[in-house]
Scaffold this motif. Structure first.
Motif, PDB file in Angstrom:
ATOM      1  N   LEU A  68       0.850  -1.264   0.061  1.00  0.00           N
ATOM      2  CA  LEU A  68      -0.130  -0.062   0.013  1.00  0.00           C
ATOM      3  C   LEU A  68       1.102   1.482  -0.162  1.00  0.00           C
ATOM      4  CD1 LEU A  68      -2.409  -1.320   2.492  1.00  0.00           C
ATOM      5  CD2 LEU A  68      -2.944  -0.934   0.197  1.00  0.00           C
ATOM      6  N   SER A  69       2.064   1.233   0.555  1.00  0.00           N
ATOM      7  CA  SER A  69       3.034   2.545   0.716  1.00  0.00           C
ATOM      8  C   SER A  69       3.611   2.759  -0.644  1.00  0.00           C
ATOM      9  CB  SER A  69       3.915   2.162   1.777  1.00  0.00           C
ATOM     10  OG  SER A  69       4.956   1.362   1.235  1.00  0.00           O
ATOM     11  N   LEU A  70       3.620   1.720  -1.470  1.00  0.00           N
ATOM     12  CA  LEU A  70       4.132   1.784  -2.827  1.00  0.00           C
ATOM     13  C   LEU A  70       3.182   2.179  -3.968  1.00  0.00           C
ATOM     14  CD1 LEU A  70       6.793  -1.019  -2.557  1.00  0.00           C
ATOM     15  CD2 LEU A  70       7.198   1.697  -2.515  1.00  0.00           C
ATOM     16  N   ILE A  71       1.948   2.158  -3.654  1.00  0.00           N
ATOM     17  CA  ILE A  71       1.068   2.737  -4.769  1.00  0.00           C
ATOM     18  C   ILE A  71       1.027   4.105  -4.784  1.00  0.00           C
ATOM     19  CG2 ILE A  71      -1.490   2.516  -5.583  1.00  0.00           C
ATOM     20  CD1 ILE A  71      -1.574  -0.041  -3.904  1.00  0.00           C
TER      21      ILE A  71
ATOM     22  N   ARG B 163      -6.014   2.464 -10.800  1.00  0.00           N
ATOM     23  CA  ARG B 163      -6.183   1.160 -11.189  1.00  0.00           C
ATOM     24  C   ARG B 163      -5.065   0.566 -10.825  1.00  0.00           C
ATOM     25  NH1 ARG B 163      -7.155  -0.552 -16.476  1.00  0.00           N
ATOM     26  NH2 ARG B 163      -8.738  -2.248 -15.539  1.00  0.00           N
ATOM     27  N   VAL B 164      -5.234  -0.618  -9.912  1.00  0.00           N
ATOM     28  CA  VAL B 164      -3.872  -1.195  -9.382  1.00  0.00           C
ATOM     29  C   VAL B 164      -4.263  -2.674  -9.734  1.00  0.00           C
ATOM     30  CG1 VAL B 164      -2.866  -1.949  -7.373  1.00  0.00           C
ATOM     31  CG2 VAL B 164      -3.751   0.217  -7.435  1.00  0.00           C
ATOM     32  N   GLY B 165      -2.995  -3.270 -10.291  1.00  0.00           N
ATOM     33  CA  GLY B 165      -3.130  -4.784 -10.611  1.00  0.00           C
ATOM     34  C   GLY B 165      -2.154  -5.342  -9.720  1.00  0.00           C
ATOM     35  N   LEU B 166      -2.638  -6.320  -9.034  1.00  0.00           N
ATOM     36  CA  LEU B 166      -1.836  -7.139  -8.468  1.00  0.00           C
ATOM     37  C   LEU B 166      -1.212  -8.383  -8.984  1.00  0.00           C
ATOM     38  CD1 LEU B 166      -4.160  -7.360  -4.817  1.00  0.00           C
ATOM     39  CD2 LEU B 166      -2.077  -5.872  -5.628  1.00  0.00           C
TER      40      LEU B 166
ATOM     41  N   LEU C 188      -5.829  -6.833   1.775  1.00  0.00           N
ATOM     42  CA  LEU C 188      -5.355  -5.981   0.943  1.00  0.00           C
ATOM     43  C   LEU C 188      -6.224  -5.397  -0.124  1.00  0.00           C
ATOM     44  CD1 LEU C 188      -2.779  -4.665  -0.477  1.00  0.00           C
ATOM     45  CD2 LEU C 188      -2.232  -6.781  -1.495  1.00  0.00           C
ATOM     46  N   LEU C 189      -7.133  -6.581  -0.823  1.00  0.00           N
ATOM     47  CA  LEU C 189      -8.099  -6.187  -1.694  1.00  0.00           C
ATOM     48  C   LEU C 189      -9.125  -5.001  -1.122  1.00  0.00           C
ATOM     49  CD1 LEU C 189      -8.997  -9.572  -3.456  1.00  0.00           C
ATOM     50  CD2 LEU C 189      -7.661  -7.527  -4.582  1.00  0.00           C
ATOM     51  N   ARG C 190      -9.570  -5.230   0.164  1.00  0.00           N
ATOM     52  CA  ARG C 190     -10.451  -4.549   0.894  1.00  0.00           C
ATOM     53  C   ARG C 190     -10.024  -3.148   0.945  1.00  0.00           C
ATOM     54  NH1 ARG C 190     -10.498  -6.446   5.545  1.00  0.00           N
ATOM     55  NH2 ARG C 190     -11.789  -8.206   5.009  1.00  0.00           N
ATOM     56  N   THR C 191      -8.769  -2.718   1.413  1.00  0.00           N
ATOM     57  CA  THR C 191      -8.030  -1.613   1.769  1.00  0.00           C
ATOM     58  C   THR C 191      -8.005  -0.839   0.401  1.00  0.00           C
ATOM     59  OG1 THR C 191      -6.936  -2.467   3.349  1.00  0.00           O
ATOM     60  CG2 THR C 191      -6.198  -0.409   2.719  1.00  0.00           C
ATOM     61  N   ILE C 192      -7.545  -1.492  -0.807  1.00  0.00           N
ATOM     62  CA  ILE C 192      -7.410  -0.799  -2.098  1.00  0.00           C
ATOM     63  C   ILE C 192      -8.776  -0.195  -2.525  1.00  0.00           C
ATOM     64  CG2 ILE C 192      -6.672  -1.174  -4.555  1.00  0.00           C
ATOM     65  CD1 ILE C 192      -4.397  -3.250  -3.474  1.00  0.00           C
ATOM     66  N   VAL C 193      -9.596  -1.186  -2.563  1.00  0.00           N
ATOM     67  CA  VAL C 193     -11.010  -0.690  -2.881  1.00  0.00           C
ATOM     68  C   VAL C 193     -11.698   0.316  -2.121  1.00  0.00           C
ATOM     69  CG1 VAL C 193     -13.437  -1.670  -3.010  1.00  0.00           C
ATOM     70  CG2 VAL C 193     -11.596  -3.040  -3.915  1.00  0.00           C
ATOM     71  N   GLU C 194     -11.628   0.389  -0.873  1.00  0.00           N
ATOM     72  CA  GLU C 194     -11.949   1.427   0.099  1.00  0.00           C
ATOM     73  C   GLU C 194     -11.234   2.607  -0.170  1.00  0.00           C
ATOM     74  OE1 GLU C 194     -11.761  -0.227   3.922  1.00  0.00           O
ATOM     75  OE2 GLU C 194     -13.466  -1.454   3.734  1.00  0.00           O
ATOM     76  N   SER C 195     -10.018   2.695  -0.809  1.00  0.00           N
ATOM     77  CA  SER C 195      -9.369   3.845  -1.201  1.00  0.00           C
ATOM     78  C   SER C 195      -9.953   4.589  -2.385  1.00  0.00           C
ATOM     79  CB  SER C 195      -7.755   3.760  -1.312  1.00  0.00           C
ATOM     80  OG  SER C 195      -7.502   3.026  -2.571  1.00  0.00           O
ATOM     81  N   GLY C 196     -11.001   3.766  -2.838  1.00  0.00           N
ATOM     82  CA  GLY C 196     -11.613   4.364  -3.998  1.00  0.00           C
ATOM     83  C   GLY C 196     -10.887   3.925  -5.703  1.00  0.00           C
ATOM     84  N   ARG C 197     -10.043   3.045  -5.440  1.00  0.00           N
ATOM     85  CA  ARG C 197      -9.352   2.666  -6.724  1.00  0.00           C
ATOM     86  C   ARG C 197     -10.042   1.253  -7.037  1.00  0.00           C
ATOM     87  NH1 ARG C 197      -4.819   4.472  -3.240  1.00  0.00           N
ATOM     88  NH2 ARG C 197      -3.639   5.802  -4.436  1.00  0.00           N
ATOM     89  N   GLU C 198      -9.849   1.165  -8.489  1.00  0.00           N
ATOM     90  CA  GLU C 198     -10.026  -0.388  -9.165  1.00  0.00           C
ATOM     91  C   GLU C 198      -8.953  -1.216  -8.869  1.00  0.00           C
ATOM     92  OE1 GLU C 198     -11.142  -0.239 -13.284  1.00  0.00           O
ATOM     93  OE2 GLU C 198     -12.628   1.798 -12.759  1.00  0.00           O
TER      94      GLU C 198
ATOM     95  N   LEU D 199     -13.285  -8.039  -5.350  1.00  0.00           N
ATOM     96  CA  LEU D 199     -12.915  -7.758  -6.732  1.00  0.00           C
ATOM     97  C   LEU D 199     -13.997  -7.275  -7.541  1.00  0.00           C
ATOM     98  CD1 LEU D 199     -11.360 -11.389  -7.427  1.00  0.00           C
ATOM     99  CD2 LEU D 199     -10.218  -9.101  -7.698  1.00  0.00           C
ATOM    100  N   ARG D 200     -15.261  -7.561  -7.266  1.00  0.00           N
ATOM    101  CA  ARG D 200     -16.354  -6.916  -7.980  1.00  0.00           C
ATOM    102  C   ARG D 200     -16.512  -5.402  -7.479  1.00  0.00           C
ATOM    103  NH1 ARG D 200     -18.711  -4.731 -11.043  1.00  0.00           N
ATOM    104  NH2 ARG D 200     -20.905  -4.934 -11.882  1.00  0.00           N
ATOM    105  N   ARG D 201     -16.374  -5.165  -6.547  1.00  0.00           N
ATOM    106  CA  ARG D 201     -16.469  -3.817  -5.713  1.00  0.00           C
ATOM    107  C   ARG D 201     -15.089  -3.051  -6.618  1.00  0.00           C
ATOM    108  NH1 ARG D 201     -15.647  -3.285   0.126  1.00  0.00           N
ATOM    109  NH2 ARG D 201     -15.890  -0.752  -0.320  1.00  0.00           N
TER     110      ARG D 201
END
Length: 514
Positions: free
Chosen positions: A259-262, A268-271, A285-295, A314-316
């Motif tokens: 998360l610190s490196l995004i 849009r973030v691809g893991l 990790l997915l939940r935190t990225i989505v809650e930050s407003g990112r795809e 993933l759907r969110r």
């Protein structure tokens, strides 16, 4: 000059849309080459990671080079291949470092060397007038032998540390001394001089995670910032070059570091990784990225690791399709290759996707595994039809190609006619019930020959490229160079695996290759 100017303007227009491009003046200049077009190369996480690594070296800089979308335009205007950052001629750089992902990119390597006005064969570049040509990339995890005739040095495996060792030596040593020096260092192989075969180097943990340096809308993964939450794999699938024994298993990166490196600009973030859903904190990790407003997207979903919460995240995060790999048309064959998935787990994944509101289930599979029979294909038809009653299914099917450095190394290619027959059986059995997306049996055979042969296959690839690159040209070239798959040598050595492939016919060029 007008032709060259037009080609340069196309590159500059793409550069203008990039975020994160690096520019640096340094005494040692590396042309970082990708033998496929820009939109493919810039989706390669490894390529971008090495680009950044070179720029962290105090005495070196890197500029990118890609196989042009329109090679003929360069040839017609007699424009030498040039780099992206400064549009300088590639031949003027100290090193050309090629990242080769898979076997069929050899043709792109030939085209790029020719456009750079460099001899293709390493033996014709010995007089010191030419840049050092280096080969690396994912192909080196399995069989880089076909690259040998064309490169001065092979960098095998993870290159984050090795690239610094290479530049330090190349910037301070004469060519002959350099090659002798590198041949003694694990991770390097110098054709004709030594170096351990299939020694797959492992980067130090401090180099992890690999991540995008540049984000651009002009890629396969449009405007997506890529980062790896894990490297390697803890599983043992017999067909895979990234299995747990290849490079020490799976190494995970804490979500906090990911998360610190995004960057803030990344929407849009691809893991990315061989087994992302095996990360113990992947849902968090997915939940935190989505809650930050990112795809968010994930490169490798394992059906046995999916939960409703994971699929919901993933759907969110913008996903409309769920993609899983079965990698075996029947449970018998999945068990044989140690692919630890069951029909029940894949059905559960489809149900998760439907509940989350996704539109389609994509399933990747293979045909042509050792001991495969029509009954296995019929089982795939039956099961895919069942899945299609849960969610529309797109079935991606690739012919099995045995890779070196895996337990299935040396397994024979089933045959073009046989594979095409099984694909047709699939199409007929699933007509109206699921979409079947097969890849070419002919080109899979070409890939197999390159994957299972030695340097002579690389020379055959050069011959086929010079002859126009048709399938018939490949067939003639393999025959003329007397390319013999590794399976023949394996049988002669008494090392054939009697469980996985009890009868191994000699592999001859396919009769259906008109």
């Amino acid at each position: 000059m007008e032709g060259r100017y037009s080609l340069i303007e196309r590159v500059r227009s793409l550069l203008a849309d990039e975020v994160g491009t690096l520019h640096k003046a340094a005494p040692y200049r590396v042309a970082l080459c990708y033998p496929s077009p820009y939109h493919v190369g810039m989706s390669s996480l490894g390529y971008q990671a090495i680009y950044r690594e070179i720029h962290t070296h105090p005495g070196a800089t890197a500029e990118r080079v890609f196989l042009p979308d329109d090679v003929e335009a360069f040839q017609r205007t007699r424009t030498p291949l040039f780099t992206w950052e400064s549009q300088a001629d590639v031949a003027d750089f100290d090193m050309l470092a090629f990242s080769v992902a898979y076997e069929l990119e050899l043709s792109g390597l030939f085209s790029m060397l020719e456009m750079a006005k460099l001899p293709l064969l390493a033996e014709e570049r010995r007089d010191g007038r030419y840049p050092l040509v280096v080969g690396g990339g994912p192909l080196t995890f399995s069989n880089p032998d076909p690259l040998e005739p064309f490169v001065d040095v092979l960098v095998q495996g993870e290159a984050e540390d090795l690239i610094h060792i290479l530049i330090d030596a190349a910037a301070s040593m004469e060519r002959e001394a350099l090659l002798a020096h590198l041949a003694r260092i694990p991770g390097f192989r110098v054709p004709g001089r030594g170096g351990a075969r299939y020694h797959v180097a492992k980067a130090t943990d401090s180099r992890l995670p690999a991540r995008s340096q540049i984000v651009t809308p002009h890629t396969e993964l449009r405007s997506m910032f890529l980062i790896e939450p894990e490297r390697g794999c803890s599983r043992g699938c017999h067909y895979c070059v990234m299995r747990r024994t290849t490079n020490g298993g799976m190494r995970t990166v804490p979500p906090e570091r990911i998360l610190s490196l995004i960057p803030d600009h990344a929407r849009r973030v691809g893991l990315v990784g061989a087994a992302v859903t095996d990360h113990p904190r992947i849902v968090e990790l997915l939940r935190t990225i989505v809650e930050s407003g990112r795809e968010v997207g994930v490169s490798s979903l394992r059906a046995d690791r999916l939960t409703q919460e994971l699929v919901d995240q993933l759907r969110r995060g913008g996903a409309t399709n769920l993609t899983v790999a079965a990698d075996g048309p029947s449970q018998r064959l999945r068990d044989m290759v140690d692919r630890k998935h069951s029909e029940e787990q894949i059905v559960r994944a489809a149900t998760f996707a439907r509940t989350a509101g996704m539109k389609q289930l994509k399933v990747y599979n293979v045909v042509g595994l050792p001991t495969e029979e029509d009954a296995d294909i019929d089982e795939l038809i039956r099961f895919t039809a069942e899945l299609s009653r849960i969610l529309p299914v797109a079935l991606g099917v690739a012919p099995f190609v045995a890779k070196r450095n895996t337990p299935l190394d040396g397994a024979p290619f089933t045959g073009i006619r046989e594979v095409e027959g099984r694909l047709e059986r699939l199409r007929k059995g699933l007509r109206g019930r699921a979409e079947v997306r097969p890849t070419s049996a002919r080109w899979a055979w070409v890939e197999y020959m390159l994957a299972q042969c030695g340097p002579e296959a690389g020379l055959a690839a050069m011959d086929a490229w010079k002859a126009g690159g048709s399938f018939a040209a490949w067939k003639r070239a393999f025959a003329a160079r007397e390319c013999e798959p590794y399976l023949a040598r394996r049988v002669e050595d008494g090392r054939r695996n009697p469980v996985l492939w009890p009868t191994v016919p000699r592999v001859a060029p396919p009769a259906s290759a008109a």
